[in-house]
Design a protein around this motif. Structure first.
Motif, short mmCIF file in Angstrom:
data_model
loop_
_atom_site.label_atom_id
_atom_site.label_comp_id
_atom_site.label_asym_id
_atom_site.label_seq_id
_atom_site.Cartn_x
_atom_site.Cartn_y
_atom_site.Cartn_z
N THR A 10 0.79 -1.20 0.14
CA THR A 10 0.07 0.04 -0.06
C THR A 10 1.00 1.32 0.00
OG1 THR A 10 -0.11 0.12 2.63
CG2 THR A 10 -1.92 -0.98 1.01
N SER A 11 0.30 2.21 -0.49
CA SER A 11 0.98 3.62 -0.19
C SER A 11 1.37 4.27 1.14
CB SER A 11 0.51 4.39 -1.36
OG SER A 11 0.78 6.07 -0.99
N SER A 12 2.37 4.53 1.13
CA SER A 12 2.73 5.27 2.69
C SER A 12 1.85 6.49 2.55
CB SER A 12 4.23 5.67 2.50
OG SER A 12 4.62 6.46 1.70
N TYR A 13 1.40 6.97 1.48
CA TYR A 13 0.45 8.30 1.88
C TYR A 13 -1.00 8.19 2.21
CZ TYR A 13 4.54 10.78 -0.40
OH TYR A 13 5.62 11.34 -0.74
N THR A 14 -1.32 6.84 2.19
CA THR A 14 -3.00 6.44 2.41
C THR A 14 -2.96 5.85 3.96
OG1 THR A 14 -2.39 4.15 1.84
CG2 THR A 14 -3.25 5.78 0.19
N GLU A 17 -8.02 3.35 5.75
CA GLU A 17 -9.21 3.35 5.12
C GLU A 17 -9.22 3.77 3.60
OE1 GLU A 17 -12.33 5.54 6.91
OE2 GLU A 17 -11.77 5.25 9.09
N ASN A 18 -10.23 3.23 2.91
CA ASN A 18 -10.23 3.17 1.60
C ASN A 18 -8.83 3.34 0.57
OD1 ASN A 18 -12.90 4.31 1.79
ND2 ASN A 18 -12.39 5.95 2.13
N CYS A 19 -8.11 2.16 1.14
CA CYS A 19 -6.71 2.09 0.46
C CYS A 19 -6.97 0.91 -0.81
CB CYS A 19 -5.68 1.49 1.35
SG CYS A 19 -5.26 2.85 2.65
N VAL A 20 -5.89 0.83 -1.45
CA VAL A 20 -5.88 0.01 -2.66
C VAL A 20 -4.31 -0.67 -2.29
CG1 VAL A 20 -7.28 1.01 -4.33
CG2 VAL A 20 -5.06 1.72 -4.49
N VAL A 32 -3.99 -4.05 -9.20
CA VAL A 32 -4.55 -3.39 -8.23
C VAL A 32 -5.48 -4.02 -7.71
CG1 VAL A 32 -5.35 -0.94 -7.57
CG2 VAL A 32 -3.62 -1.34 -9.29
N ARG A 33 -5.82 -4.00 -6.17
CA ARG A 33 -6.89 -4.47 -5.66
C ARG A 33 -7.43 -3.70 -4.57
NH1 ARG A 33 -4.25 -9.91 -2.93
NH2 ARG A 33 -3.22 -8.57 -1.46
N ASP A 34 -8.62 -3.85 -3.87
CA ASP A 34 -9.19 -3.09 -2.65
C ASP A 34 -8.73 -3.78 -1.42
OD1 ASP A 34 -10.70 -2.05 -0.80
OD2 ASP A 34 -12.62 -1.92 -2.21
N THR A 35 -8.12 -2.95 -0.49
CA THR A 35 -7.71 -3.88 0.48
C THR A 35 -8.81 -4.35 1.68
OG1 THR A 35 -7.67 -1.71 1.63
CG2 THR A 35 -5.57 -2.36 0.76
N LYS A 36 -10.00 -3.73 1.41
CA LYS A 36 -11.08 -4.38 2.18
C LYS A 36 -11.85 -5.30 1.48
CE LYS A 36 -11.78 -0.13 4.74
NZ LYS A 36 -12.66 1.03 4.96
N ALA A 37 -11.72 -5.48 0.15
CA ALA A 37 -12.41 -6.82 -0.57
C ALA A 37 -11.57 -7.27 -1.49
CB ALA A 37 -13.71 -5.80 -1.25
N ARG A 40 -12.61 -9.88 -4.15
CA ARG A 40 -13.58 -9.23 -5.35
C ARG A 40 -12.81 -9.28 -6.80
NH1 ARG A 40 -17.45 -4.63 -3.82
NH2 ARG A 40 -18.57 -5.42 -5.78
N GLY A 41 -11.43 -9.20 -6.49
CA GLY A 41 -10.94 -9.36 -7.99
C GLY A 41 -9.73 -8.21 -7.68
N ILE A 42 -8.81 -8.30 -9.11
CA ILE A 42 -7.80 -7.51 -9.48
C ILE A 42 -7.94 -7.04 -10.81
CG2 ILE A 42 -5.23 -7.70 -9.91
CD1 ILE A 42 -5.47 -10.29 -8.19
N VAL A 43 -7.60 -5.59 -10.60
CA VAL A 43 -7.68 -4.87 -12.07
C VAL A 43 -6.15 -4.90 -12.54
CG1 VAL A 43 -7.89 -2.52 -13.01
CG2 VAL A 43 -9.59 -3.38 -11.33
N THR A 44 -5.81 -5.27 -13.62
CA THR A 44 -4.53 -5.46 -14.21
C THR A 44 -4.26 -4.24 -15.28
OG1 THR A 44 -4.53 -7.68 -13.90
CG2 THR A 44 -2.86 -6.73 -15.34
N PHE A 45 -3.17 -3.60 -15.14
CA PHE A 45 -2.75 -2.55 -16.04
C PHE A 45 -1.48 -3.00 -16.97
CE2 PHE A 45 -5.31 -0.67 -12.85
CZ PHE A 45 -6.23 0.11 -13.63
N ARG A 46 -1.30 -2.40 -17.77
CA ARG A 46 0.17 -2.57 -18.60
C ARG A 46 0.93 -1.67 -17.88
NH1 ARG A 46 -1.21 -1.20 -24.35
NH2 ARG A 46 -3.41 -1.55 -23.76
N THR A 47 2.26 -1.67 -17.83
CA THR A 47 2.99 -1.18 -16.70
C THR A 47 3.33 0.42 -17.54
OG1 THR A 47 5.13 -1.98 -18.16
CG2 THR A 47 4.68 -3.08 -16.05
#
Length: 60
Positions: A10-14, A17-20, A32-37, A40-47
């Protein structure tokens, strides 16, 4: 072909709550995924797309 274990962080800036979480240790994708869920799945992006998003977010 060797399987890479995702290195989620997770980001050190978050806060707590409401983190990814982001896994960017694979050469061709960023996940990328939701820390609370996490289930529920993963969203994948090209670098390259993720890098462009991060640069735009820095300017916001």
């Amino acid at each position: 072909m060797q399987t890479v274990t995702s290195n989620w962080r997770t980001s050190s800036y978050t806060g707590t709550e409401n983190c990814v979480e982001v896994a960017d240790n694979e050469p061709n994708q960023v996940m990328v995924r939701d820390t609370k869920a996490r289930s529920r799945g993963i969203v994948t992006f090209r670098t390259a797309a993720w890098a462009a998003f991060v640069e735009l977010a820095k300017k916001a």
